[in-house]
Motif scaffolding. Sequence first.
Motif, PDB file in Angstrom:
ATOM      1  N   SER A 261      10.346  60.181  12.555  1.00 45.90           N
ATOM      2  CA  SER A 261      10.404  60.134  11.093  1.00 45.90           C
ATOM      3  C   SER A 261      11.720  59.518  10.623  1.00 45.90           C
ATOM      4  O   SER A 261      11.754  58.805   9.607  1.00 45.90           O
TER       5      SER A 261
ATOM      6  N   ARG B 207      13.446  57.237  12.305  1.00 43.16           N
ATOM      7  CA  ARG B 207      13.337  55.812  12.613  1.00 43.16           C
ATOM      8  C   ARG B 207      12.521  55.088  11.539  1.00 43.16           C
ATOM      9  O   ARG B 207      12.908  54.015  11.063  1.00 43.16           O
ATOM     10  N   ARG B 208      11.400  55.680  11.149  1.00 47.03           N
ATOM     11  CA  ARG B 208      10.560  55.041  10.134  1.00 47.03           C
ATOM     12  C   ARG B 208      11.297  54.919   8.803  1.00 47.03           C
ATOM     13  O   ARG B 208      11.204  53.893   8.120  1.00 47.03           O
TER      14      ARG B 208
ATOM     15  N   ASP C  11      12.052  48.380  14.181  1.00 50.70           N
ATOM     16  CA  ASP C  11      11.637  49.645  14.790  1.00 50.70           C
ATOM     17  C   ASP C  11      12.247  49.800  16.178  1.00 50.70           C
ATOM     18  O   ASP C  11      12.770  50.865  16.523  1.00 50.70           O
TER      19      ASP C  11
ATOM     20  N   PRO D  57       2.589  52.658  10.659  1.00 53.10           N
ATOM     21  CA  PRO D  57       3.612  53.256   9.790  1.00 53.10           C
ATOM     22  C   PRO D  57       4.218  52.298   8.782  1.00 53.10           C
ATOM     23  O   PRO D  57       4.778  52.743   7.778  1.00 53.10           O
ATOM     24  N   TYR D  58       4.115  50.986   9.024  1.00 53.74           N
ATOM     25  CA  TYR D  58       4.758  50.023   8.133  1.00 53.74           C
ATOM     26  C   TYR D  58       3.758  49.118   7.427  1.00 53.74           C
ATOM     27  O   TYR D  58       3.865  48.899   6.221  1.00 53.74           O
TER      28      TYR D  58
ATOM     29  N   ASP E  92      15.048  52.554  17.119  1.00 55.31           N
ATOM     30  CA  ASP E  92      14.668  53.462  18.198  1.00 55.31           C
ATOM     31  C   ASP E  92      15.748  53.486  19.279  1.00 55.31           C
ATOM     32  O   ASP E  92      16.144  54.558  19.743  1.00 55.31           O
TER      33      ASP E  92
END
Length: 308
Positions: A197, A199-200, A272, A96-97, A276
Amino acid sequence: MGNTGDTAFGRLLSAAVSGLMILAVAACGSNGKAPQARAEEPAGMKPAGTARPLTAREKSLLYDAEQAMVQSCMARKGFQVWKVPENPVPEDRSFPYVVDDVAWAQRHGYGSDVLRRIAQVRRTDPNRRYLQSLPPQRRTQAVDAYSGRTGGLEVRLPTGAIAGRSTDGCLAETEGELYGGLGKWFRAKAVTNSLASIRRADVLADPKFRESTREWAVCMRRHGHRYTAPSQARAAFASDRAKDHKEEVRTAVDEARCAHSSGLSATAQRLDAGYDQRLQKQYRAAVDSRLQLERAALPRARAFLPGR
């Protein structure tokens, strides 16, 4: 939160009948019909706090039970369903990153070969072929038998969006039976599924992530790449199919190595985990409600799957 929320058949079903996009096959998606009532709030349910998370094996048990129960329900309604492997393309990975696995990048680049494999799995899926073989009216009946025809539940997500789903059909019947009540399960699943989503987005907007990204871009320039963010590199290869696969692999490997040398990978992982933890605490009632419902479902899953 694992894969216990949506069946693989449901995901493939939505791809197979793209013209019938009224399905409530996703936990956080709309069923396309006006909701009639709100999902039950888990008011008064004390957070477990110290409850042990499910193991991978327990999550797989719930996944298999859902598959088997939906299959049984659809058979009663006169339709066939084939069980779908929990992880049909094992090499599929989410970054994701930033791509930060050098070995994976050396094999797959940004994953163009993985995407082709996923497309192949969808094309050859027996559920897809079965649905496409049915006459239009019968196909609609199969979709309704699986996902239901009526509205019934809705819940406001932490993002502000409203998620709705049907209360009839085999998916609703299965989840209600397995998790001891469709309303509580739908709310807990929809809320917790939406946290990833959020968190991202929080990580990507964090100044520490942006600073590490600038360091990453400096490293990439030393390797001849002018990208200022990992998303740009990925998008460049996703949008240009004519690019050479060797160049894709070389760029992804450089990205992964720069992710480590610049500290971007470590920064992303640290942020993250922090976001979280914050979200898990903020939405503790939904998180604990889901865990309690999943743990309570394990004996029912074992009873439905002899030998498990």
